[in-house]
Scaffold this active site. Structure first.
Site, PDB file in Angstrom:
ATOM      1  CE1 TYR A  37      -3.747   2.462   0.711  1.00  0.00           C
ATOM      2  CE2 TYR A  37      -2.325   3.318   2.437  1.00  0.00           C
ATOM      3  CZ  TYR A  37      -3.442   3.438   1.637  1.00  0.00           C
ATOM      4  OH  TYR A  37      -4.269   4.542   1.769  1.00  0.00           O
TER       5      TYR A  37
ATOM      6  CG  ASP B 171       5.993   3.639   0.801  1.00  0.00           C
ATOM      7  OD1 ASP B 171       6.315   4.230   1.850  1.00  0.00           O
ATOM      8  OD2 ASP B 171       4.822   3.447   0.450  1.00  0.00           O
TER       9      ASP B 171
ATOM     10  CE  LYS C  32       2.583   4.820   8.331  1.00  0.00           C
ATOM     11  NZ  LYS C  32       1.177   4.997   8.615  1.00  0.00           N
TER      12      LYS C  32
HETATM   13  N1  HOZ Z   1      -3.277   3.389   5.990  1.00  0.00           N
HETATM   14  C1  HOZ Z   1      -2.563   3.691   7.170  1.00  0.00           C
HETATM   15  C2  HOZ Z   1      -2.068   2.451   7.819  1.00  0.00           C
HETATM   16  N2  HOZ Z   1      -1.379   1.567   6.995  1.00  0.00           N
HETATM   17  C3  HOZ Z   1      -3.359   4.524   8.141  1.00  0.00           C
HETATM   18  C4  HOZ Z   1      -4.678   4.020   8.495  1.00  0.00           C
HETATM   19  C5  HOZ Z   1      -5.438   4.966   9.420  1.00  0.00           C
HETATM   20  O1  HOZ Z   1      -4.939   5.970   9.876  1.00  0.00           O
HETATM   21  O2  HOZ Z   1      -6.584   4.664   9.664  1.00  0.00           O
END
Ligand code: HOZ
Length: 437
Positions: free
Chosen positions: A146, A241, A269
């Site tokens: 992702y 990434d 992050k």
């Molecule tokens: N997509 C992020 C985690 N892999 C964040 C999900 C979130 O903040 O709900």
């Protein structure tokens, strides 16, 4: 035993009035694990408190940023000081270069960078830059990975799409999806075949060097090396990434741990110490393609935001100054928790696969090793949901999906880890009683 959750439930109902699913990011709705999401009142160190006064050991760390723990005094102080000087200028500050110096010192492959506000922006912009630099169109990514929610990167994606069993997103024109090639993670043969089929057409390979969004699935030995060699030979760019792994697996991220230098790196992050902040960067030659020096356009009103810069600087300074204490501690805490829970599962006769890279890990309810998205997808997500609910009830907050990585940070104590393992032992016992019933 049932925790009091009345105030969270009331807030959930209120939130559902305004937000689809009551949330501003889908996995948070807890749909995949069942139960009601607690609404957070505050957090400190390794613990969260919800609005009903329940305490939780935090094992998801705001999805990765909180490596120093919540409300770290140095980070809070830096944000407070910055806020007194104003929350945003939309103009350059010294803080941007201060944070850039910390990033480039940690990751020597990054000579120049650009700050953005989210991992999605970082990967989307890095891909545009790779296309602009190479003059090619195809992007190669891996199933179950992702890279944020930009149109071209949602095909066979992990995180929320894997959580809800979606192969991609509605609203993405097939003409756009056409330019994304998706391969099985860790497949050497598929990699060779893709470059054989599209010689001179692939702009970049975009990869989470340790996959974290199909759950944690480390690279097979030699796979990252193969990506490096293949892209270099084909004239394509290799983009790491490192939104999850950057500053977490080592001070210099996965690229330091595996000793592989990508052409471009995406960060997020931890970079912002919990505030919205991300970046993409690489060699001067590539980065000079960006406007205003070059023809690749990218911009953002809040990019380089002074509060985010200040929080990032405080975080990266602490990580750099205390690296000899913090990184061995992260390894020790990650290993103790991941393996302690694995042992508890084995004692209870529950089939569990434990995948881990330092302080990021996933327990898959599966009887065979998880090495790619196909094997991850075979995990028993119902069992994960029962485990998640049982752990939450016992005061341990795990990421609410089988397809997200868990994290621990430098604020977790040995006692926190022991409590979490004991909670897992009790949860496994409760799951067996449920099953027998
Ligand atoms: N997509 C992020 C985690 N892999 C964040 C999900 C979130 O903040 O709900």
């Amino acid at each position: 035993m049932t925790r009091k959750m009345s105030q969270s439930r009331a807030l959930q109902q209120r939130a559902e009035r305004y937000f689809a699913g009551g949330v501003n990011s889908p996995v948070r709705a807890f749909r995949a694990v069942g139960g009601d999401p607690p609404f957070v009142a505050s957090a400190r160190g390794a613990c969260l408190w919800d609005v009903d006064g329940n305490r939780y050991i935090d094992c998801f760390g705001s999805w990765g940023p909180m490596i120093l723990g919540h409300a770290d005094p140095g980070v809070v102080e830096a944000i407070e000081q910055a806020a007194r000087r104003s929350a945003s200028f939309g103009a350059s500050t010294a803080l941007e270069a201060d944070l850039a110096e910390l990033v480039t010192a940690a990751m020597p492959g990054i000579e120049m960078l650009r700050f953005v506000n989210s991992g999605t922006e970082a990967t989307m912009s890095a891909v545009r830059l790779a296309r602009g630099f190479t003059g090619r169109k195809y992007v190669l990514k891996f199933a179950g990975a992702y890279h944020g929610h930009s149109d071209g990167l949602l095909a066979k994606a992990g995180s929320g799409l894997a959580t809800f069993g979606l192969p991609g997103s509605a609203g993405v024109p097939e003409e756009i999806a056409h330019w994304t090639l998706t391969l099985p993670w860790n497949s050497f043969s598929a990699l060779g075949a893709a470059f054989g089929l599209h010689p001179q057409e692939i702009a970049c390979v975009l990869v989470e060097p340790v996959a974290g969004n199909m759950g944690c699935v480390p690279p097979a030995p030699g796979f990252l090396e193969a990506l490096r060699e293949t892209t270099r030979a084909a004239g394509a760019l290799l983009i790491f990434d490192e939104v999850m792994t950057g500053f977490r697996l080592a001070p210099g991220g996965a690229q330091e741990l595996f000793a592989i230098q990508p052409d471009l790196t995406c960060l997020g992050k931890i970079l912002g110490g919990g505030l919205p902040c991300a970046a993409f960067g690489g060699s001067e030659k590539i980065m000079r393609m960006l406007a205003p020096l070059g023809p690749v356009y990218q911009a953002g009103t809040l990019s380089g935001n002074p509060l985010a810069m200040a929080a990032g600087i405080a975080t990266l300074k602490t990580l750099a100054a205390e690296k000899d204490r913090i990184y061995p501690l992260l390894e020790a805490r990650g290993s103790a928790l991941a393996l302690g829970v694995a042992r508890a599962a084995a004692e209870a006769g529950i089939a569990l696969q434990t995948n881990r890279a330092g302080s990021m890990f996933t327990w898959f309810f599966h009887s065979v090793p998880v090495t790619d998205f196909e094997s991850a997808s075979g995990a028993d997500t119902q069992a994960f949901g029962r485990f998640h609910r049982a752990m939450l009830e016992r005061g341990v907050w795990l990421p609410p999906s089988q397809f997200e990585a868990a994290f621990v940070g430098a604020a977790h104590t040995e006692e926190d880890i022991e409590q979490a393992i004991e909670a897992a032992r009790q949860s496994f016992a409760a799951m067996q009683v449920q099953e027998a019933g």
